[in-house]
Design a protein around this motif. Structure first.
Motif, short mmCIF file in Angstrom:
data_model
loop_
_atom_site.label_atom_id
_atom_site.label_comp_id
_atom_site.label_asym_id
_atom_site.label_seq_id
_atom_site.Cartn_x
_atom_site.Cartn_y
_atom_site.Cartn_z
N GLY A 143 -2.99 3.87 -7.98
CA GLY A 143 -1.65 3.92 -8.58
C GLY A 143 -0.83 2.66 -8.43
N HIS A 144 -1.47 1.52 -8.13
CA HIS A 144 -0.68 0.30 -7.93
C HIS A 144 -0.01 -0.17 -9.23
CE1 HIS A 144 -2.81 -1.01 -3.95
NE2 HIS A 144 -2.53 0.27 -3.97
N ASN A 145 -0.52 0.28 -10.38
CA ASN A 145 0.13 -0.05 -11.65
C ASN A 145 1.57 0.47 -11.70
OD1 ASN A 145 -1.43 2.52 -11.71
ND2 ASN A 145 -0.40 2.81 -13.67
N ALA A 178 -3.08 -8.29 -4.54
CA ALA A 178 -4.29 -8.07 -3.74
C ALA A 178 -4.11 -7.16 -2.52
CB ALA A 178 -4.86 -9.43 -3.30
N GLU A 179 -3.33 -6.08 -2.67
CA GLU A 179 -3.22 -5.16 -1.54
C GLU A 179 -4.55 -4.49 -1.26
OE1 GLU A 179 -2.75 -1.92 1.07
OE2 GLU A 179 -3.36 -1.68 -1.00
N GLU A 180 -5.34 -4.27 -2.32
CA GLU A 180 -6.62 -3.57 -2.11
C GLU A 180 -7.59 -4.37 -1.26
OE1 GLU A 180 -6.71 -0.62 -2.55
OE2 GLU A 180 -5.66 0.01 -4.35
N ILE A 181 -7.39 -5.68 -1.18
CA ILE A 181 -8.18 -6.46 -0.23
C ILE A 181 -7.25 -6.96 0.89
CG2 ILE A 181 -10.19 -7.09 -1.62
CD1 ILE A 181 -8.76 -9.71 -2.37
N ASN A 203 6.90 0.87 -1.19
CA ASN A 203 6.59 2.13 -1.89
C ASN A 203 5.10 2.24 -2.11
OD1 ASN A 203 5.86 1.62 -4.99
ND2 ASN A 203 7.35 0.07 -4.40
N HIS A 204 4.63 3.47 -2.20
CA HIS A 204 3.23 3.72 -2.56
C HIS A 204 3.12 5.00 -3.36
CE1 HIS A 204 -1.08 3.77 -2.60
NE2 HIS A 204 -1.09 2.58 -2.04
N SER A 205 2.22 4.98 -4.32
CA SER A 205 1.97 6.18 -5.12
C SER A 205 1.32 7.25 -4.25
CB SER A 205 1.02 5.81 -6.25
OG SER A 205 -0.24 5.52 -5.70
ZN LIG Z 1 -2.94 1.65 -2.48
#
Ligand SMILES: [Zn+2]
Length: 512
Positions: A143-145, A178-181, A203-205
């Motif tokens: 959900g980072h979009n 690049a939060e996923e890495i 914030n985060h989904s």
């Molecule tokens: Zn995330």
């Protein structure tokens, strides 16, 4: 996940009858300050919901991997710039990192925003069975979009309220690639981007709507170990060769034995990036990418043992451990209690969005497909719960927001939109983060972010509570980065993959 020991429907009914508190989808009856009402009104306009919904969908379509988010970053930065923010781009050595600023002077309130996708999980939006847009392509399975989109919507709402009501101070959006890495925040801190920031709202989904505080998640070293050997005919004269792949395999065997002798807080996983090109040539180069995770206190000792496994692999195979490239190294999350308490009130004020019949039907269809209980979408916001004290922390994921929590008081708003039981980093989550539930969820998140930021800008006592708590905590847990001083952002890491899929994904785009 929590077991309810008593039927609560009667209690809820009673509470709702006796206390004029907020209910699902309805604002509280308590008097709302005009500045806060202004951000809620601006975000509540149908055209605002649609504008940021479309931006979120567009970033979902781009599905760009970490540090390749050129289109996503540009769309968000351009949107903020058009709304009157000063935008600095390409910061901290990362082309897709930006900071958007409005206002001047104290206090300085920061909003974090992420926009990167995950590899391999492409999926059509709002389709309740596995059906990729492009087979093998990246997808927004976390959900980072919707996340930097929510921060941008909130920031622009705050700016509008600052203009109308003469609110003093500065609002900053930290466009964080690049939060996923888990790559960007330690580099952004090192570059001084957060200097002078008084408090941060992240914030985060999620499927729920809530916040939390205390220590959570794992600290992490993300490192690529590369071995060099000697090629040879794999059948004709293998004794001449020294296999770099053998070194990787021996290292992996060693780390897999190591797991047994680490405290339960550890997580350890890897992928082999290079392992030779054909079986009949002894590979002279091989590399393996490790995530080494543990608590802040245990991380460095564990990492040293993993490095010893790499050295053992080199020694046993007669190869050389040519490099250990640290991609990123981050802390656990140390979220502020004072910030979470302030945020919780605003989450309760905003309330859970009302979901349509179609949205409930999609949720139930997806839950059925996943073999989960067909419970539909949630109707209540989460309660703020105290972290369990005294337990031995047991594993879990990581976020580079952790480093930010150690340089400014920070808490995270998790906003709804995902179907409960949809699996993180999986096609089912990608399916949720496109279209109407994502639009509503990110809008609710933006309202809670904006309302909380307005509190911090307009109520010096509230901000002082956060600052006091943070300054005391910093004495026991000062920020000392795990990131080595010579580490550089891995701008190249996802380039090849993204170059392959970008052209296939882009025709789906709607905003130009
Ligand atoms: Zn995330």
């Amino acid at each position: 996940m929590r077991k309810k020991l008593v039927p609560i429907s009667l209690i809820v009914l009673l509470v709702l009858t006796l206390v004029p508190g907020p209910a699902a989808g309805a604002p509280a009856k308590t008097k709302i300050a005009k500045e806060k009402q202004a951000v809620l009104d601006w975000l509540g306009k149908p055209e605002t919901v649609e504008k940021f919904g479309r931006i979120s969908d567009e970033i979902w379509n781009y599905a760009e991997l970490g540090l390749q988010e050129f289109n996503s970053s540009k769309l968000l930065a351009d949107t903020l710039e058009a709304a009157g923010f000063t935008v600095e781009r390409g910061l901290a050595g990362m082309p897709t990192c930006f900071v958007a600023t409005y206002g001047s002077g104290k206090p300085v309130i920061g909003l974090l925003g992420e926009f990167d996708a995950l590899p391999m999980i492409s999926q059509k939006g709002r389709v309740a069975k596995k059906d990729p847009v492009v087979e093998g392509a990246p997808g927004h399975g976390c959900g980072h979009n919707a996340m930097c989109t929510a921060a941008a919507a909130a920031a622009i709402a705050i700016k509008e309220a600052m203009v109308v009501h003469g609110i003093k101070g500065t609002i900053k959006v930290f466009g964080s690639p690049a939060e996923e890495i888990v790559a960007s925040r330690p580099y952004m801190i090192r570059a001084g981007l957060f200097e002078g920031v008084d408090a941060v709202i992240d914030n985060h989904s999620s499927s729920g709507f809530g916040t939390g505080y205390g220590v959570d998640g794992n600290a992490l070293f993300s490192t690529i170990f590369t071995f060099k050997g000697k090629t040879a005919h794999a059948a004709g004269a293998p004794w001449v060769g020294r296999s770099a792949l053998d070194a990787v395999e021996i290292m992996n065997v060693a780390t897999n034995f190591l797991r047994e002798h680490l405290p339960l807080s550890q997580r350890l996983h890897y992928v082999i990036l290079e392992g030779g090109e054909a079986p009949n040539v002894v590979p002279d180069k091989a590399s393996v990418w490790y995530y080494v995770r543990n608590s802040d206190e245990r991380l460095e000792a564990m990492y040293e043992r993993v490095v010893n496994c790499a050295k053992a692999g080199a020694l046993a195979s007669g190869t050389e451990l040519a490099s250990m490239r640290v991609i990123s190294a981050i802390h656990q999350r140390h979220a502020s209690k004072a910030a979470a308490e302030l945020i919780q009130k605003n989450i309760e004020l905003v309330g859970m969005p009302a979901w349509s019949e179609e949205e409930q039907a999609f949720a139930k269809a997806l839950q059925k497909e996943l073999g989960a209980k067909e419970a539909g979408m949630p109707d209540k916001v989460d309660k703020l719960e105290a972290p369990v004290v005294g337990r031995d922390f047991v594993g879990g994921g990581s976020s580079d927001v952790g480093d930010v929590t150690l340089i400014a008081p920070t808490a995270t708003i998790t906003f709804p939109g995902a179907v409960p039981e949809a699996i993180g980093h999986h096609w089912s989550n990608v399916a949720c983060w496109y279209g109407s539930t994502a639009w509503k969820g990110l809008n609710a998140g933006a309202k809670a972010i904006a309302a909380s930021a307005v509190d911090l800008l307009t109520k010096p006592d509230e901000l002082a509570k956060l600052r006091k708590e943070f300054e005391e905590y910093s004495k026991i847990h000062p920020y000392k980065p795990f990131l080595p001083a010579d580490a550089t952002p891995p701008n190249d890491l996802n380039k090849e993959l993204m170059d392959k899929y970008r052209a296939l994904l882009e025709p789906a785009s709607e905003i130009k």
